[in-house]
Write a protein that holds these residues in place. Structure first.
Motif, PDB file in Angstrom:
ATOM      1  N   SER A 177       1.014  -1.171  -0.430  1.00  0.00           N
ATOM      2  CA  SER A 177       0.504   0.020   0.159  1.00  0.00           C
ATOM      3  C   SER A 177       0.650   1.572  -0.178  1.00  0.00           C
ATOM      4  O   SER A 177       0.520   2.188  -0.159  1.00  0.00           O
ATOM      5  CB  SER A 177      -1.047  -0.076   1.117  1.00  0.00           C
ATOM      6  N   ALA A 178       2.477   1.625   0.200  1.00  0.00           N
ATOM      7  CA  ALA A 178       3.269   2.583   0.712  1.00  0.00           C
ATOM      8  C   ALA A 178       3.510   2.287  -0.366  1.00  0.00           C
ATOM      9  O   ALA A 178       4.556   4.170  -0.715  1.00  0.00           O
ATOM     10  CB  ALA A 178       3.946   2.141   1.900  1.00  0.00           C
ATOM     11  N   LEU A 179       3.428   1.634  -1.632  1.00  0.00           N
ATOM     12  CA  LEU A 179       4.375   1.869  -2.867  1.00  0.00           C
ATOM     13  C   LEU A 179       3.853   2.472  -3.655  1.00  0.00           C
ATOM     14  O   LEU A 179       1.989   2.676  -3.850  1.00  0.00           O
ATOM     15  CB  LEU A 179       4.610   0.393  -3.626  1.00  0.00           C
ATOM     16  N   ASP A 180       4.136   3.207  -5.020  1.00  0.00           N
ATOM     17  CA  ASP A 180       3.629   4.129  -6.264  1.00  0.00           C
ATOM     18  C   ASP A 180       2.895   2.357  -7.371  1.00  0.00           C
ATOM     19  O   ASP A 180       3.615   1.763  -6.538  1.00  0.00           O
ATOM     20  CB  ASP A 180       4.955   4.504  -6.641  1.00  0.00           C
ATOM     21  N   ALA A 181       2.364   3.493  -7.741  1.00  0.00           N
ATOM     22  CA  ALA A 181       1.482   2.600  -8.535  1.00  0.00           C
ATOM     23  C   ALA A 181       1.780   0.877  -9.784  1.00  0.00           C
ATOM     24  O   ALA A 181       1.941   0.409  -9.432  1.00  0.00           O
ATOM     25  CB  ALA A 181       0.098   3.337  -9.305  1.00  0.00           C
ATOM     26  N   LEU A 182       3.835   1.723 -10.332  1.00  0.00           N
ATOM     27  CA  LEU A 182       3.854   0.625 -11.119  1.00  0.00           C
ATOM     28  C   LEU A 182       4.697  -0.357 -10.439  1.00  0.00           C
ATOM     29  O   LEU A 182       4.995  -1.442 -10.490  1.00  0.00           O
ATOM     30  CB  LEU A 182       4.988   1.765 -12.163  1.00  0.00           C
ATOM     31  N   THR A 183       5.235   0.228  -8.634  1.00  0.00           N
ATOM     32  CA  THR A 183       5.763  -1.138  -8.268  1.00  0.00           C
ATOM     33  C   THR A 183       4.828  -1.716  -7.799  1.00  0.00           C
ATOM     34  O   THR A 183       5.503  -2.888  -7.045  1.00  0.00           O
ATOM     35  CB  THR A 183       6.801  -0.180  -7.256  1.00  0.00           C
ATOM     36  N   ARG A 184       3.799  -1.531  -6.975  1.00  0.00           N
ATOM     37  CA  ARG A 184       3.124  -2.101  -6.941  1.00  0.00           C
ATOM     38  C   ARG A 184       1.759  -2.997  -7.372  1.00  0.00           C
ATOM     39  O   ARG A 184       2.646  -4.041  -6.618  1.00  0.00           O
ATOM     40  CB  ARG A 184       1.459  -1.064  -5.799  1.00  0.00           C
TER      41      ARG A 184
END
Length: 267
Positions: A177-184
């Motif tokens: 949840s704390a990651l940016d969209a692409l990394t997530r």
């Protein structure tokens, strides 16, 4: 073979006489299934995960993991948290080996009369940690400390630390949840691929309906406590290549939003 997880007539209160988070709640997870748990804030999602991990105990009822009461943490249950839980003074490799080293220290510890406990399995070695670092694209960062790693790299270290112990049940509490969209999305793809490869039973707690719709073939929708009317959404295509672009994915996400809207609180 018993269910990987079986909750029978669970009642849980944080304090005697307090409000019940769960009351007469039952739920079964079969081996190899991928589940997500969604629901409004305060509904008991993380509490349910910690009961399965043996970190909390029910007020009444039973919480069983692989046919045994979940009375304490067990070597074959992995838990991945949002906060990573990495030791800041240890390298990535040392963090991956942490569970192995703790397990070996406690291998012959236990309650009186327990006898030797294989915790962790004897065949786990440092070479296995190196292999997981390689598979997760972290080999070149093995000597780096957490402060030198990105958020996605830290979460990959946490995943490697868990998978090196060969768990049969993987519990994840808001891991991306704390990651940016692409990394997530990249880590969602990785988690689905690794759990499918190992036929690993997985339970994910998330506030993100798209994450639940992509990763889980079964989705448990909790309500406000005491969760007497939990709903299960079946999502058989989850995790398949290109699933995010399908109408089934969007239909599942829409169904989850509608179910969560019925609780009168945004998840």
């Amino acid at each position: 073979m018993p269910p990987t997880a079986a909750i029978e007539n669970l009642t849980f209160r944080y304090a005697p006489g307090g409000e019940a988070v769960f009351e007469n709640f039952s739920w079964v997870v079969q081996p190899g299934e991928r589940w997500a748990i969604v629901g409004p804030s305060g509904c008991g999602k993380s509490t349910l995960l910690y009961l399965l991990a043996g970190l909390r105990q029910p007020t009444s009822g039973a919480v069983m993991v692989e046919g045994e009461p979940a009375l304490r943490p067990r070597a074959s249950t992995g838990l991945i948290l949002q906060s990573h839980g990495l030791l800041p003074w240890a390298s990535a490799r040392e963090n991956v080996l942490l569970g192995v080293r703790i397990g070996r220290f406690y291998r012959y510890k236990g309650e009186p009369g327990d006898g030797p406990r294989p915790y962790p399995p004897a065949d786990i070695s440092a070479s296995a940690a190196d292999e997981w670092l390689r598979r997760l694209g972290l080999a070149q960062f093995a000597r780096q400390y957490p402060a030198q790693l990105s958020g996605g790299q830290k979460q990959r270290v946490a995943i490697a630390r868990t998978l090196v112990l060969n768990p049969t049940l993987l519990l994840m509490d808001e891991p991306f949840s704390a990651l940016d969209a692409l990394t997530r999305e990249s880590l969602q793809d990785l988690a689905v691929a690794l759990t499918a490869e190992r036929d690993l039973t997985t339970i994910l707690v998330t506030h993100d309906v798209e994450e639940a719709a992509f990763m889980a073939t079964h989705i448990l929708v909790l309500r406000q406590p005491p969760n007497g009317e939990a709903q299960v959404v079946q999502n058989p295509g989850a995790g398949s290549p290109g699933y995010r672009a399908t109408s089934a994915f969007h239909q599942t996400a829409t169904q989850l939003r509608a179910a969560l809207g019925a609780s009168h609180e945004v998840a």
